[in-house]
Enzyme design. Structure first.
Site, short mmCIF file in Angstrom:
data_model
loop_
_atom_site.label_atom_id
_atom_site.label_comp_id
_atom_site.label_asym_id
_atom_site.label_seq_id
_atom_site.Cartn_x
_atom_site.Cartn_y
_atom_site.Cartn_z
N THR A 261 0.83 -1.20 0.00
CA THR A 261 0.00 0.00 0.00
C THR A 261 0.87 1.25 0.00
O THR A 261 0.58 2.22 -0.71
CB THR A 261 -0.91 0.01 1.24
OG1 THR A 261 -1.59 -1.23 1.33
CG2 THR A 261 -1.91 1.14 1.17
N THR A 262 1.95 1.23 0.80
CA THR A 262 2.85 2.38 0.86
C THR A 262 3.52 2.62 -0.48
O THR A 262 3.86 3.76 -0.81
CB THR A 262 3.92 2.14 1.94
OG1 THR A 262 3.26 1.79 3.16
CG2 THR A 262 4.77 3.36 2.17
N TYR B 295 -12.53 -5.24 -1.47
CA TYR B 295 -13.74 -4.80 -2.16
C TYR B 295 -14.76 -5.90 -2.42
O TYR B 295 -15.93 -5.74 -2.11
CB TYR B 295 -13.41 -4.08 -3.49
CG TYR B 295 -14.64 -3.47 -4.12
CD1 TYR B 295 -15.19 -2.30 -3.60
CD2 TYR B 295 -15.29 -4.07 -5.20
CE1 TYR B 295 -16.35 -1.76 -4.14
CE2 TYR B 295 -16.44 -3.53 -5.74
CZ TYR B 295 -16.97 -2.37 -5.21
OH TYR B 295 -18.12 -1.84 -5.74
N TYR C 14 -1.50 -10.80 4.65
CA TYR C 14 -1.61 -9.40 5.10
C TYR C 14 -3.07 -9.12 5.47
O TYR C 14 -3.93 -9.03 4.60
CB TYR C 14 -1.14 -8.50 3.96
CG TYR C 14 -1.12 -7.02 4.24
CD1 TYR C 14 -1.31 -6.49 5.52
CD2 TYR C 14 -0.89 -6.12 3.20
CE1 TYR C 14 -1.28 -5.13 5.74
CE2 TYR C 14 -0.86 -4.75 3.42
CZ TYR C 14 -1.05 -4.27 4.69
OH TYR C 14 -1.01 -2.91 4.91
N ARG D 44 -8.67 -1.51 5.18
CA ARG D 44 -8.60 -1.27 3.74
C ARG D 44 -9.32 -2.35 2.93
O ARG D 44 -9.88 -2.07 1.88
CB ARG D 44 -7.14 -1.17 3.28
CG ARG D 44 -6.45 0.12 3.69
CD ARG D 44 -5.07 0.22 3.07
NE ARG D 44 -4.33 1.39 3.50
CZ ARG D 44 -4.21 2.51 2.81
NH1 ARG D 44 -4.83 2.64 1.65
NH2 ARG D 44 -3.48 3.52 3.27
N LYS E 159 1.18 -10.45 8.38
CA LYS E 159 1.33 -9.01 8.66
C LYS E 159 0.03 -8.58 9.31
O LYS E 159 -1.04 -8.53 8.67
CB LYS E 159 1.59 -8.21 7.38
CG LYS E 159 1.75 -6.71 7.65
CD LYS E 159 1.99 -5.90 6.39
CE LYS E 159 2.11 -4.42 6.73
NZ LYS E 159 2.25 -3.57 5.52
#
Length: 308
Positions: free
Chosen positions: A50-51, A113, A139, A144, A167
């Protein structure tokens, strides 16, 4: 106590930003940022999380950034490639490509989503784990992805040989504790501010956003906690908390960390829509936060270099 699966990834991993210049991936700056991390002593580089703004990278760029990272790292540290997707077929394609390029592991975000059932989650991660021979880090970030990977599902996944890490970014110390108690997976914090609390119950490090900016301080905290010196680790935790809570609370990641890196001369700060830069008021707050942390000289040098 025998080592957990994935314990060779214990320590500090940096979820590295993807630098842009004039709308394109800045490959030269990416190499510089990787060298900065390796020089600081990190365990692992994690591109295209994401980063790393994976949602706005094209498929070709996504593969290119991973390939460049692996090539430039050249075995000096580990590389855990962010190759997850809400499409199992897409995750398989990206992961196979990363494995062929030489990635040491893959970071697989929970499908976002489309909100699969827990059985759908299990089958998704199982398909990826059985398709490659590199370790898989699951993760879990419901903030999110919109859905938690429940502990029972992680317990099932832990039975698969290639799934070795989680994670943990649910924000729940209870979930972290439950996973550690019920599996032999290595747990890595997905929230900078929760790294020390998670390590106190058995997590073994962090996949960090703030390490893009201050890897040495984060590494010292992780290593101090791993050595059992929680008095010193707590001092470092509180210092880092003041930085991370203020900086990362200003806007959605990676907007503030990229702005901070720009302020100290390590990134252009450029984003891609729909991500936009910090406004002037938040930039002022961020600059003050960085200076309080002890980065006055870096900021002053960058202001002089820019003629501001």
């Amino acid at each position: 106590m025998s080592p957990r699966k994935g314990s060779d990834f214990a320590g500090l991993s940096t979820a590295i930003v993807t630098p842009f210049r004039d709308g394109q991936v800045d490959e030269k700056r990416l190499a510089e940022q990787i060298d900065f991390q390796i020089d600081a002593g990190v365990t692992c580089i994690v591109p295209c999380g994401t980063t790393g703004e994976s949602p706005t990278l094209t498929h070709d760029e996504h593969e290119r950034v991973i390939s460049l990272t692996i090539q430039h790292v050249a075995g000096r540290v580990k590389v855990m490639a962010g190759t997850g997707s809400n499409s199992t077929a897409e995750a398989l394609r990206l992961t196979r490509r990363a494995a062929d390029e030489g990635a040491d592991a893959t970071l697989q975000v929970a499908p976002y989503y489309n909100k699969p059932t827990q059985e759908g989650m299990y089958q998704h991660f199982r398909a990826v784990a059985e398709a490659v021979d590199i370790p898989v880090c699951v993760y879990n970030i419901p903030g999110r992805s919109a859905k938690n990977i429940e502990v029972d599902t992680i317990v099932r996944l832990a039975e698969l040989p290639n799934i070795t890490m989680v994670k943990e970014a649910t924000g729940s110390l209870d979930q972290c504790t439950a996973v550690l108690g019920a599996t032999n997976l290595t747990v890595l914090s997905g929230d900078d501010s929760l790294t020390l609390p998670m390590m106190s119950v058995g997590a073994e490090g962090v996949i960090s956003v703030a390490a893009n900016l201050v890897p040495s301080v984060l590494l010292e905290m992780v290593q101090t906690a791993a050595a059992g010196d929680y008095t010193k680790a707590a001092e470092l935790h509180h210092r880092l908390y003041s930085l991370c809570s203020k900086m990362l609370g200003l806007a959605t990641n990676p907007i503030p960390v990229k702005a901070a890196m720009q302020m100290v001369g390590r990134d252009t700060g450029e984003m891609r829509l729909p991500m936009v830069p910090l406004d002037d008021a938040d930039r002022a707050i961020l600059q003050e936060t960085l200076m309080k942390f002890g980065m006055e000289s870096a900021i002053s040098g960058q202001l002089q270099a820019s003629g501001a």
